[in-house]
Scaffold this active site. Structure first.
Site, PDB file in Angstrom:
ATOM      1  N   ARG A 154      42.387  47.722  39.082  1.00 55.22           N
ATOM      2  CA  ARG A 154      41.145  48.178  39.718  1.00 55.22           C
ATOM      3  C   ARG A 154      40.189  48.618  38.630  1.00 55.22           C
ATOM      4  NH1 ARG A 154      43.851  53.106  42.454  1.00 55.22           N
ATOM      5  NH2 ARG A 154      44.908  52.923  40.454  1.00 55.22           N
ATOM      6  N   LYS A 210      47.714  37.286  45.540  1.00 59.26           N
ATOM      7  CA  LYS A 210      46.492  37.979  45.123  1.00 59.26           C
ATOM      8  C   LYS A 210      45.405  37.929  46.201  1.00 59.26           C
ATOM      9  CE  LYS A 210      43.339  39.940  42.764  1.00 59.26           C
ATOM     10  NZ  LYS A 210      43.340  41.371  42.523  1.00 59.26           N
ATOM     11  N   CYS A 266      35.162  41.003  43.036  1.00 62.75           N
ATOM     12  CA  CYS A 266      36.435  40.481  43.556  1.00 62.75           C
ATOM     13  C   CYS A 266      36.475  40.322  45.080  1.00 62.75           C
ATOM     14  CB  CYS A 266      37.586  41.355  43.072  1.00 62.75           C
ATOM     15  SG  CYS A 266      37.860  41.201  41.292  1.00 62.75           S
ATOM     16  N   LYS A 329      30.933  50.501  42.605  1.00 63.90           N
ATOM     17  CA  LYS A 329      31.837  51.620  42.866  1.00 63.90           C
ATOM     18  C   LYS A 329      31.738  52.591  41.696  1.00 63.90           C
ATOM     19  CE  LYS A 329      36.345  50.599  41.291  1.00 63.90           C
ATOM     20  NZ  LYS A 329      37.690  50.257  41.649  1.00 63.90           N
TER      21      LYS A 329
END
Ligand code: NAD
Length: 441
Positions: A154, A210, A266, A329
């Site tokens: 992440r 994934k 992603c 983020k």
């Protein structure tokens, strides 16, 4: 004794992987077609913000085991090659664009030793590992062993996630499984020694793991955001709802934070690419729900635009809007498909004068959205604002003193797009607080 390895593509994934592999004792060369990026990394400077990466690069460089270059020939002596290049959404559809990956495979192929293992880490449409193997074997005029080892790091926690992953997934071809697993165990000797579980699967399953993981996470976020929409219509409180359902261990509280939704390099492109690949495989219907996941997610951005518009009296012409956050983020400067930046740009197109603050992502945001105003402080961004939008969950925004901000704004109205501000504290300082999925007062 570490292994000699190359990392092809040194972006958010590859740069971290290269630094961590060197810290684990391997001899690593990072190769990137972006020469400026390779030069910066060689100097020990991360070309993007990732907590701890600068320090890791400097420490790894100090061991003498980490180099960066734009010359693919430098990969020639390695026994393991990691493919870490980008697989963005295609310009003309939902599918992943694998041209960078195939270009990297073609460029690397002539330099791969006969006994080397090529390991894909990029997130790819199922079936890509076979295509990479075919292309490289054709280019080299001989067999190339390809394994797939998806990455789950992440951004914001990338170093920790690389050194202490939740699990390692080795996708290996049956014909060379034991040799490939032995190499991967050597690569990850540190992690395995620290007790990290490794799962050995076929390459197809590894590729699917994934995109399945990212689809699940995206679905969880959109589920709670759909509940937020219902709460808005019915007068419920989605945060209390999430707390209550999250106490059921079968559901779990993590990834149930209602708000502006997901973005980044992603989740959005991965669910779209998965949909496109499922269509190709003739099972598009099975993933139909991912269309709704995407729709609910994007709908939250529209909701924030509508809230801001109504706060400004129904029109944004001439309105001044402060946006707190540009990164997709916190703890990252990544603005790829950033919900915050998207909302800011939409408001600008509707006539608002938008001023953004972000602790780390301003330079990147400016490059893609030069039409917006930027401030180097949250207070500066809020000065004379008709509405303040809290759109990226940086911890420092939670620590802002609402009384200080109330003194500089034109109207004390805040939209908390992440549902983390202490609404009682803001209200006590005279603010009107609007949230997603929660009652206004
Ligand atoms: P990125 O855009 O940050 O980095 C990609 C890098 O590859 C760039 O530096 C680019 O210059 C380089 N590159 C492109 N073509 C090349 C070539 N032919 N040879 C050498 N280098 C080349 O992308 P990223 O975020 O690091 O993602 C890479 C892959 O990893 C993607 O498939 C992504 O889905 C996956 N992934 C990313 C993350 C994440 O958090 N960023 C996590 C898990 C998986």
């Amino acid at each position: 004794m570490g292994l000699a390895m190359s990392v092809i593509g040194t972006g958010y994934l590859g740069a971290v992987h290269a630094a961590c592999m060197a810290l684990e004792g391997h001899d690593v060369v990072g190769v990137d077609t972006d020469e400026a990026r390779a030069v910066a990394l060689a100097r020990g400077e991360a070309p993007f913000y990732e907590p701890g990466l600068d320090e890791a690069l400097v420490a790894a460089r100090g061991t003498g085991r980490l180099r960066f270059t734009s010359d693919i020939r430098a990969a020639g002596d390695c026994t393991v090659h990691f493919l870490c290049v980008g697989t963005p959404q295609s310009r003309d559809g939902l599918a992943a664009d694998t041209t960078y990956l195939m270009a990297a495979a073609h460029a690397l192929a002539p330099h791969v030793r006969g006994d080397a293992l090529v390991v894909g880490k990029s997130t790819v449409p199922v079936g890509t590992s076979g295509a990479v193997e075919l292309a490289m074997s054709g280019e080299r005029g001989g067999g190339v062993r390809v394994a797939w080892n998806p990455e789950f790091l992440r951004e914001g926690f990338a170093i920790r996630d690389t050194l202490h992953p939740d699990r390692l997934v080795y996708g290996v071809d049956a014909a060379s499984a034991s040799a490939d697993v032995a190499v991967l165990d050597e690569v990850y000797a540190g992690q395995v020694g620290r007790g990290v579980q490794r799962l050995v699967v076929d390459r197809t399953t590894a590729e699917l793991v994934k995109v399945a993981a990212n689809s699940f996470l995206a679905t969880k976020i959109s589920f709670i955001n759909a509940m937020a929409q219902v709460c808005e219509a019915a007068g419920g409180d989605v945060v209390a709802l999430a707390d209550a359902i999250g106490m059921d261990p079968r559901i779990g509280r993590s990834f149930l934070n209602a708000g502006l939704g997901f973005g980044g390099g992603c989740l959005p492109k991965d669910i779209r690419a998965f949909l496109a690949r499922a269509e190709e495989l003739g099972v598009g219907e099975a993933l139909d729900f991912l269309r709704a996941v995407d729709r609910v997610n994007l709908g939250r951005r529209t909701r924030v635009v509508e809230l801001a518009t109504s706060v400004c009296g129904g029109s944004l012409e001439g309105a001044r809007v402060a946006v707190l956050g540009a990164a997709f983020k916190p703890d990252s400067d990544d603005i790829r498909d950033s919900p915050a930046l998207d909302v800011a740009q939409r408001l600008h197109r509707l006539g608002a004068s938008v001023t953004i603050h972000d602790p780390k992502a301003t330079h990147r945001a400016k490059a893609v959205a030069p039409e917006l105003n930027y401030s180097d402080s949250a207070l500066g961004a809020c000065t004379d604002a008709d509405v303040v939008l809290h759109l990226t969950e940086w911890p420092e925004y939670r620590a802002l003193d609402p009384a200080d901000l109330a003194r500089v704004v034109r109207a004390a109205v805040v939209v908390d797009g992440r549902n983390v501000l202490d609404a009682a504290r803001w209200r006590a300082a005279g603010w009107t607080c609007l949230s997603l999925g929660r009652p206004a007062a």
